[in-house]
Every structure is written in structure tokens, then in C-alpha cells.
Design a protein around this motif. Structure first.
Motif, short mmCIF file in Angstrom:
data_model
loop_
_atom_site.label_atom_id
_atom_site.label_comp_id
_atom_site.label_asym_id
_atom_site.label_seq_id
_atom_site.Cartn_x
_atom_site.Cartn_y
_atom_site.Cartn_z
N ALA A 1 12.95 -8.26 15.34
CA ALA A 1 13.25 -9.51 14.65
C ALA A 1 12.33 -9.75 13.46
O ALA A 1 12.74 -10.33 12.45
N GLU A 2 11.06 -9.30 13.56
CA GLU A 2 10.08 -9.58 12.51
C GLU A 2 10.03 -8.53 11.42
O GLU A 2 9.50 -8.80 10.34
N LEU A 3 10.55 -7.33 11.68
CA LEU A 3 10.54 -6.29 10.64
C LEU A 3 11.40 -6.74 9.46
O LEU A 3 12.58 -7.02 9.61
N GLY A 4 10.82 -6.80 8.31
CA GLY A 4 11.53 -7.24 7.12
C GLY A 4 11.70 -8.74 7.01
O GLY A 4 12.32 -9.22 6.06
N ASP A 5 11.14 -9.50 7.97
CA ASP A 5 11.24 -10.95 7.91
C ASP A 5 10.28 -11.49 6.86
O ASP A 5 9.34 -10.81 6.44
N LYS A 6 10.50 -12.74 6.45
CA LYS A 6 9.67 -13.33 5.40
C LYS A 6 8.21 -13.45 5.82
O LYS A 6 7.31 -13.39 4.98
N THR A 7 7.94 -13.58 7.14
CA THR A 7 6.55 -13.65 7.59
C THR A 7 5.83 -12.33 7.38
O THR A 7 4.67 -12.30 6.95
N MET A 8 6.50 -11.23 7.68
CA MET A 8 5.90 -9.92 7.46
C MET A 8 5.67 -9.67 5.98
O MET A 8 4.62 -9.16 5.57
N LEU A 9 6.65 -10.03 5.15
CA LEU A 9 6.49 -9.85 3.71
C LEU A 9 5.36 -10.72 3.16
O LEU A 9 4.64 -10.33 2.24
N ALA A 10 5.20 -11.92 3.72
CA ALA A 10 4.09 -12.78 3.31
C ALA A 10 2.75 -12.15 3.67
O ALA A 10 1.78 -12.23 2.91
N THR A 11 2.68 -11.50 4.84
CA THR A 11 1.44 -10.83 5.24
C THR A 11 1.13 -9.65 4.32
O THR A 11 -0.04 -9.40 3.99
N VAL A 12 2.16 -8.94 3.89
CA VAL A 12 1.96 -7.86 2.92
C VAL A 12 1.36 -8.40 1.64
O VAL A 12 0.41 -7.84 1.07
N ALA A 13 1.91 -9.52 1.15
CA ALA A 13 1.40 -10.12 -0.08
C ALA A 13 -0.04 -10.60 0.08
O ALA A 13 -0.87 -10.44 -0.82
N LEU A 14 -0.36 -11.18 1.24
CA LEU A 14 -1.73 -11.65 1.48
C LEU A 14 -2.71 -10.48 1.56
O LEU A 14 -3.82 -10.56 1.04
N ALA A 15 -2.31 -9.41 2.24
CA ALA A 15 -3.22 -8.27 2.40
C ALA A 15 -3.47 -7.54 1.10
O ALA A 15 -4.47 -6.83 0.98
N SER A 16 -2.58 -7.70 0.12
CA SER A 16 -2.78 -7.01 -1.14
C SER A 16 -3.91 -7.61 -1.96
O SER A 16 -4.41 -6.97 -2.88
N ASP A 17 -4.32 -8.84 -1.65
CA ASP A 17 -5.33 -9.51 -2.47
C ASP A 17 -6.44 -10.13 -1.64
O ASP A 17 -7.24 -10.91 -2.15
N ASN A 18 -6.49 -9.84 -0.33
CA ASN A 18 -7.52 -10.40 0.54
C ASN A 18 -8.02 -9.32 1.50
O ASN A 18 -7.51 -8.20 1.53
N ASP A 19 -9.05 -9.66 2.27
CA ASP A 19 -9.62 -8.73 3.23
C ASP A 19 -8.56 -8.35 4.26
O ASP A 19 -7.98 -9.22 4.92
N TRP A 20 -8.31 -7.05 4.43
CA TRP A 20 -7.21 -6.61 5.29
C TRP A 20 -7.45 -6.96 6.75
O TRP A 20 -6.52 -7.34 7.48
N ALA A 21 -8.70 -6.84 7.21
CA ALA A 21 -8.99 -7.15 8.62
C ALA A 21 -8.80 -8.64 8.90
O ALA A 21 -8.25 -9.03 9.94
N GLY A 22 -9.26 -9.47 7.96
CA GLY A 22 -9.08 -10.90 8.15
C GLY A 22 -7.62 -11.31 8.16
O GLY A 22 -7.20 -12.16 8.95
N VAL A 23 -6.83 -10.71 7.27
CA VAL A 23 -5.40 -11.01 7.23
C VAL A 23 -4.73 -10.55 8.53
O VAL A 23 -3.89 -11.27 9.10
N TRP A 24 -5.08 -9.39 9.01
CA TRP A 24 -4.50 -8.87 10.25
C TRP A 24 -4.82 -9.79 11.43
O TRP A 24 -3.93 -10.19 12.20
N ILE A 25 -6.10 -10.16 11.56
CA ILE A 25 -6.51 -11.02 12.67
C ILE A 25 -5.86 -12.40 12.54
O ILE A 25 -5.31 -12.95 13.51
N GLY A 26 -5.91 -12.98 11.34
CA GLY A 26 -5.37 -14.31 11.15
C GLY A 26 -3.87 -14.37 11.36
O GLY A 26 -3.36 -15.31 11.98
N ALA A 27 -3.14 -13.38 10.84
CA ALA A 27 -1.68 -13.36 11.00
C ALA A 27 -1.29 -13.20 12.46
O ALA A 27 -0.35 -13.84 12.95
N THR A 28 -2.01 -12.34 13.18
CA THR A 28 -1.71 -12.15 14.60
C THR A 28 -1.96 -13.41 15.40
O THR A 28 -1.13 -13.84 16.21
N ILE A 29 -3.13 -14.05 15.16
CA ILE A 29 -3.45 -15.27 15.88
C ILE A 29 -2.48 -16.39 15.51
O ILE A 29 -2.04 -17.17 16.36
N GLY A 30 -2.11 -16.46 14.23
CA GLY A 30 -1.18 -17.50 13.80
C GLY A 30 0.17 -17.38 14.48
O GLY A 30 0.75 -18.39 14.91
#
Length: 246
Positions: free
Chosen positions: A115-144
Motif C-alpha cells: 500500500a505504501e510503495l509509491g504512495d505520497k508518504t514514501m515520495l515525501a520521505t524521498v524528498a526529505l532524505a535528499s536534503d536532510n540527514d538520512w538516518a534522522g529522516v529514516w528514524i523520524g519517518a518510521t516513528i511517525g
């Protein structure tokens, strides 16, 4: 890393409110133990956002900063339009069917990943990881995502009674719009005053519109009982009763 985690947590948490993943979580939780459902959601979020962070991180390393900021801003603006369109359509996706109880955690993981593959949430995480710390984005997105679906398990029914799904989608749309405007004017164009002005105007307008909408809904609920007409009462002795003639 900490700021990237907080940013991703807020974006994913609000984006998941009212989304089909919450509806799927509530459906699973009604039939299975909450900790099994939440464990499956956590594993699926870890896998999906790990993949999206990996993609976004390497894109961020291979492309210059300003083109990435432009691309991320356009992506967030598209997410805002996409989410707003979902709020206007009012169509809900049905949850995936549940398999045998012994395999329920695998059913939760597989259905959420698909359900999440290609969803807007996954695409938003891609955009965030391109300009922020990857580990922080990974942890924050998972917890969120886990927190949002945890809310669906605990107070999902109460949330959907008091806040319509359309309103929740509109909140997520406004958040995407704010981040898109900030990335466009602050990071891509370096127009600091315009970034503050545009995001401030949108935030104030969204708060005002939400306040008016909530006030109207409360007033309509208060006026609803008064609008009901009383049932007609018999005016003469025996009128309206079966077997008694007027």
C-alpha cells in the motif's frame, strides 16, 4: 540528525492521518491483538522508509543542492494537490483481506508495504532524505508512521467521529503546501522574506479556515435538535388510537 527526525516525524504523522493505512490498521486491530498489528506496521514502515531514504540520500549526493531543492519543492506542491484531491473525492480504499491468524503479522507487513510503495508518504520521505540527514529522516519517518497508526488503534473511532476524514486530508495538504513553499523560496531561490511571508500567510489562512469550519460544525450540531419537528399529538379524546372512533 535530531531536526531531520522531528521534521520527518511531523510530515509523515500528519500525512498518515485519515489515510488508507489508518483504515487498514483499525480493520486489523478489530480482529487481532493490538501489539501484533503495531509490530507489523513498524516492520513495514522500517522497510518502506528505509528504501525511500536510500533513494533520496543517493539522489541528494549526486545532484546539486538547488536543483534538488527545486525538485523537492515541486514534489511537495504536487503532494499538496494530490492530498487535496483525495479530500474532495471522498473515496476510501478497502483494507486488504486478513489471512489465517497464525500468519497475520506477515499479512500486515505485506499489505502495508504494497500500500505504501509509491504512495505520497514514501515520495515525501524521498524528498526529505535528499536534503536532510538520512538516518534522522529514516528514524523520524518510521516513528511517525507507527505513531499515526497507533493513534488509529487507540482512538481511531473517536477521531473519525469528531474530525471528518476530509478535514484530516486537508490538514495534510496544507502541511505539504507549507513545506513546498518554504523549500521553493528559502532553499531553491534564497528569497528569505518571501519564504516567511508566503508560509505565514498560508498558515494563518489555514488556521482561520479550520476555526470557521469547526465553529460551523459545532453550531450545526447544537441547532440540529431544535430543527426537529415534534410528533403530532391527538387533539380530541381517542383521536389517533386504534379501535377508538372519533
Amino acid at each position: 540528525m535530531f531536526s531531520a527526525a522531528l521534521l520527518s516525524l511531523g510530515v509523515v504523522f500528519l500525512a498518515e492521518l485519515g489515510d488508507k493505512s489508518q483504515l487498514m490498521t483499525m480493520t486489523y486491530a478489530l480482529r487481532h491483538r493490538w501489539w501484533v498489528v503495531l509490530s507489523g506496521v513498524g516492520i513495514a514502515a522500517f522497510l518502506v522508509h528505509g528504501l525511500s531514504v536510500l533513494i533520496g540520500h543517493f539522489l541528494g549526493l549526486t545532484l546539486p543542492e538547488r536543483p534538488i531543492a527545486f525538485a523537492a519543492a515541486i514534489a511537495f506542491l504536487l503532494f499538496a494537490a494530490w492530498t487535496w484531491r483525495d479530500s474532495r473525492s471522498g473515496n476510501d480504499d478497502d483494507a486488504a483481506p486478513v489471512v489465517e491468524p497464525r500468519f497475520v503479522i506477515f499479512a500486515v507487513i505485506s499489505s502495508f508495504v504494497l500500500a505504501e510503495l509509491g504512495d505520497k508518504t514514501m515520495l515525501a520521505t524521498v524528498a526529505l532524505a535528499s536534503d536532510n540527514d538520512w538516518a534522522g529522516v529514516w528514524i523520524g519517518a518510521t516513528i511517525g508512521m507507527v505513531l499515526a497508526d497507533g493513534v488509529a488503534i487507540i482512538v481511531g473511532r473517536m477521531l473519525h467521529r469528531r474530525l471528518p476524514e476530509r478535514f484530516l486530508h486537508q490538514m495534510a495538504s496544507v502541511l505539504f503546501l507549507l513545506f513546498g513553499l518554504w523549500l521553493l523560496f528559502e532553499n531553491a531561490l534564497k528569497w528569505h522574506v518571501m519564504a516567511l511571508t508566503s508560509t505565514g500567510i498560508v498558515a494563518v489562512a489555514a488556521i482561520a479556515a479550520a476555526s470557521v469550519s469547526i465553529a460551523r460544525a459545532r453550531r450545526a450540531r447544537r441547532e440540529a435538535p431544535a430543527r426537529r419537528e415534534p410528533s403530532p399529538q391527538p387533539t380530541t379524546p381517542g383521536a389517533g388510537y386504534p379501535g377508538v372512533r372519533d
